[in-house]
Design a protein around this motif. Structure first.
Motif, PDB file in Angstrom:
ATOM      1  N   ARG A   1      -4.985  -4.026  -5.753  1.00  0.00           N
ATOM      2  CA  ARG A   1      -3.592  -4.411  -5.458  1.00  0.00           C
ATOM      3  C   ARG A   1      -3.019  -3.538  -4.355  1.00  0.00           C
ATOM      4  NH1 ARG A   1      -2.755  -4.829 -11.534  1.00  0.00           N
ATOM      5  NH2 ARG A   1      -2.197  -2.657 -11.313  1.00  0.00           N
ATOM      6  N   THR A   2      -3.275  -2.236  -4.424  1.00  0.00           N
ATOM      7  CA  THR A   2      -2.780  -1.315  -3.398  1.00  0.00           C
ATOM      8  C   THR A   2      -3.435  -1.609  -2.057  1.00  0.00           C
ATOM      9  OG1 THR A   2      -2.464   0.373  -5.096  1.00  0.00           O
ATOM     10  CG2 THR A   2      -2.512   1.122  -2.813  1.00  0.00           C
ATOM     11  N   GLY A   3      -4.721  -1.910  -2.065  1.00  0.00           N
ATOM     12  CA  GLY A   3      -5.431  -2.222  -0.830  1.00  0.00           C
ATOM     13  C   GLY A   3      -4.861  -3.439  -0.122  1.00  0.00           C
ATOM     14  N   ILE A   4      -4.538  -4.471  -0.871  1.00  0.00           N
ATOM     15  CA  ILE A   4      -3.957  -5.672  -0.267  1.00  0.00           C
ATOM     16  C   ILE A   4      -2.587  -5.363   0.317  1.00  0.00           C
ATOM     17  CG2 ILE A   4      -3.040  -7.974  -0.781  1.00  0.00           C
ATOM     18  CD1 ILE A   4      -5.432  -8.337  -2.681  1.00  0.00           C
ATOM     19  N   LEU A   5      -1.792  -4.580  -0.392  1.00  0.00           N
ATOM     20  CA  LEU A   5      -0.484  -4.190   0.144  1.00  0.00           C
ATOM     21  C   LEU A   5      -0.629  -3.349   1.411  1.00  0.00           C
ATOM     22  CD1 LEU A   5       1.456  -3.321  -3.127  1.00  0.00           C
ATOM     23  CD2 LEU A   5       1.854  -5.253  -1.599  1.00  0.00           C
TER      24      LEU A   5
ATOM     25  N   LEU B   1      -3.074  -3.525   3.558  1.00  0.00           N
ATOM     26  CA  LEU B   1      -3.472  -4.417   4.650  1.00  0.00           C
ATOM     27  C   LEU B   1      -2.249  -5.008   5.343  1.00  0.00           C
ATOM     28  CD1 LEU B   1      -6.485  -6.371   3.139  1.00  0.00           C
ATOM     29  CD2 LEU B   1      -6.533  -4.859   5.109  1.00  0.00           C
ATOM     30  N   TYR B   2      -1.300  -5.466   4.531  1.00  0.00           N
ATOM     31  CA  TYR B   2      -0.093  -6.048   5.109  1.00  0.00           C
ATOM     32  C   TYR B   2       0.796  -4.997   5.765  1.00  0.00           C
ATOM     33  CZ  TYR B   2      -0.895 -10.781   3.713  1.00  0.00           C
ATOM     34  OH  TYR B   2      -1.425 -12.032   3.612  1.00  0.00           O
ATOM     35  N   ALA B   3       0.833  -3.807   5.211  1.00  0.00           N
ATOM     36  CA  ALA B   3       1.629  -2.740   5.824  1.00  0.00           C
ATOM     37  C   ALA B   3       1.054  -2.378   7.195  1.00  0.00           C
ATOM     38  CB  ALA B   3       1.646  -1.512   4.915  1.00  0.00           C
ATOM     39  N   HIS B   4      -0.265  -2.277   7.287  1.00  0.00           N
ATOM     40  CA  HIS B   4      -0.893  -1.985   8.579  1.00  0.00           C
ATOM     41  C   HIS B   4      -0.678  -3.121   9.567  1.00  0.00           C
ATOM     42  CE1 HIS B   4      -3.108   1.188   6.429  1.00  0.00           C
ATOM     43  NE2 HIS B   4      -3.091   1.771   7.621  1.00  0.00           N
ATOM     44  N   LEU B   5      -0.792  -4.336   9.079  1.00  0.00           N
ATOM     45  CA  LEU B   5      -0.567  -5.490   9.946  1.00  0.00           C
ATOM     46  C   LEU B   5       0.844  -5.477  10.513  1.00  0.00           C
ATOM     47  CD1 LEU B   5      -1.482  -8.258  11.029  1.00  0.00           C
ATOM     48  CD2 LEU B   5      -0.586  -9.238   8.923  1.00  0.00           C
ATOM     49  N   LEU B   6       1.821  -5.200   9.676  1.00  0.00           N
ATOM     50  CA  LEU B   6       3.202  -5.133  10.131  1.00  0.00           C
ATOM     51  C   LEU B   6       3.399  -4.003  11.135  1.00  0.00           C
ATOM     52  CD1 LEU B   6       6.115  -6.158   9.866  1.00  0.00           C
ATOM     53  CD2 LEU B   6       6.402  -4.540   7.993  1.00  0.00           C
ATOM     54  N   ALA B   7       2.844  -2.842  10.847  1.00  0.00           N
ATOM     55  CA  ALA B   7       2.985  -1.699  11.753  1.00  0.00           C
ATOM     56  C   ALA B   7       2.320  -1.975  13.101  1.00  0.00           C
ATOM     57  CB  ALA B   7       2.379  -0.445  11.114  1.00  0.00           C
ATOM     58  N   PHE B   8       1.121  -2.546  13.080  1.00  0.00           N
ATOM     59  CA  PHE B   8       0.430  -2.853  14.337  1.00  0.00           C
ATOM     60  C   PHE B   8       1.177  -3.904  15.151  1.00  0.00           C
ATOM     61  CE2 PHE B   8      -3.774  -1.409  12.350  1.00  0.00           C
ATOM     62  CZ  PHE B   8      -3.679  -0.159  12.945  1.00  0.00           C
ATOM     63  N   THR B   9       1.819  -4.829  14.460  1.00  0.00           N
ATOM     64  CA  THR B   9       2.594  -5.852  15.170  1.00  0.00           C
ATOM     65  C   THR B   9       3.870  -5.263  15.752  1.00  0.00           C
ATOM     66  OG1 THR B   9       1.709  -7.525  13.667  1.00  0.00           O
ATOM     67  CG2 THR B   9       3.633  -8.133  14.947  1.00  0.00           C
ATOM     68  N   ILE B  10       4.547  -4.414  14.993  1.00  0.00           N
ATOM     69  CA  ILE B  10       5.780  -3.792  15.484  1.00  0.00           C
ATOM     70  C   ILE B  10       5.507  -2.943  16.719  1.00  0.00           C
ATOM     71  CG2 ILE B  10       7.513  -2.033  14.923  1.00  0.00           C
ATOM     72  CD1 ILE B  10       7.541  -3.183  12.078  1.00  0.00           C
ATOM     73  N   PHE B  11       4.419  -2.194  16.687  1.00  0.00           N
ATOM     74  CA  PHE B  11       4.083  -1.325  17.821  1.00  0.00           C
ATOM     75  C   PHE B  11       3.262  -2.046  18.892  1.00  0.00           C
ATOM     76  CE2 PHE B  11       4.796   1.777  14.374  1.00  0.00           C
ATOM     77  CZ  PHE B  11       5.883   2.409  14.941  1.00  0.00           C
ATOM     78  N   LYS B  12       3.139  -3.363  18.744  1.00  0.00           N
ATOM     79  CA  LYS B  12       2.484  -4.240  19.722  1.00  0.00           C
ATOM     80  C   LYS B  12       1.024  -3.872  19.971  1.00  0.00           C
ATOM     81  CE  LYS B  12       6.792  -5.496  21.643  1.00  0.00           C
ATOM     82  NZ  LYS B  12       7.350  -6.544  22.360  1.00  0.00           N
TER      83      LYS B  12
ATOM     84  N   PHE C   1      -4.033 -17.205  -1.743  1.00  0.00           N
ATOM     85  CA  PHE C   1      -5.352 -16.739  -2.179  1.00  0.00           C
ATOM     86  C   PHE C   1      -5.281 -15.277  -2.594  1.00  0.00           C
ATOM     87  CE2 PHE C   1      -9.541 -14.882  -1.250  1.00  0.00           C
ATOM     88  CZ  PHE C   1     -10.289 -15.603  -2.153  1.00  0.00           C
ATOM     89  N   GLN C   2      -4.554 -14.476  -1.826  1.00  0.00           N
ATOM     90  CA  GLN C   2      -4.424 -13.059  -2.157  1.00  0.00           C
ATOM     91  C   GLN C   2      -3.683 -12.883  -3.477  1.00  0.00           C
ATOM     92  OE1 GLN C   2      -2.446 -11.770   1.293  1.00  0.00           O
ATOM     93  NE2 GLN C   2      -4.197 -12.189   2.588  1.00  0.00           N
TER      94      GLN C   2
END
Length: 99
Positions: free
Chosen positions: A17-21, A23-34, A50-51
């Motif tokens: 559960r923590t790993g999936i969260l 993943l989304y936190a990293h995705l958001l951070a990478f998108t914010i910082f372009k 599915f998740q």
């Protein structure tokens, strides 16, 4: 022995559960910082059902060793889906840049 068995089934279910969260936190951070294009972020929201099923399966079956055995296959599918979506998002972004 699988990693889930080594750390314990209950601890492993929390790690999933923590790993999936994360993943989304990293995705958001990478998108914010372009660091990743927006198309990748949009595509990652597609498999959220599915998740959710993976997380619910772990919550419901963390005491059942036979059923939790199948969890590693679900996690491999989830990992493959994330990789495919990342690749397709990068391809779409590259196509947009070249246009």
């Amino acid at each position: 022995m699988s990693p889930l068995v080594r750390v314990g089934i209950e601890t492993g279910s929390k790690l999933i559960r923590t790993g999936i969260l994360l993943l989304y936190a990293h995705l958001l951070a990478f998108t914010i910082f372009k660091s990743l294009p927006l198309t990748c972020s949009i595509r990652f929201n597609m498999p959220s059902q599915f998740q959710q099923r993976v997380v619910e399966f772990v919550k419901q079956n963390h005491n059942n060793e036979i059923k939790i055995f199948m969890e590693k296959y679900y996690c491999v599918r989830l990992h493959s889906l994330f990789g495919a979506l990342l690749a397709s998002g990068l391809v779409v972004a590259r196509g947009e840049l070249q246009s």
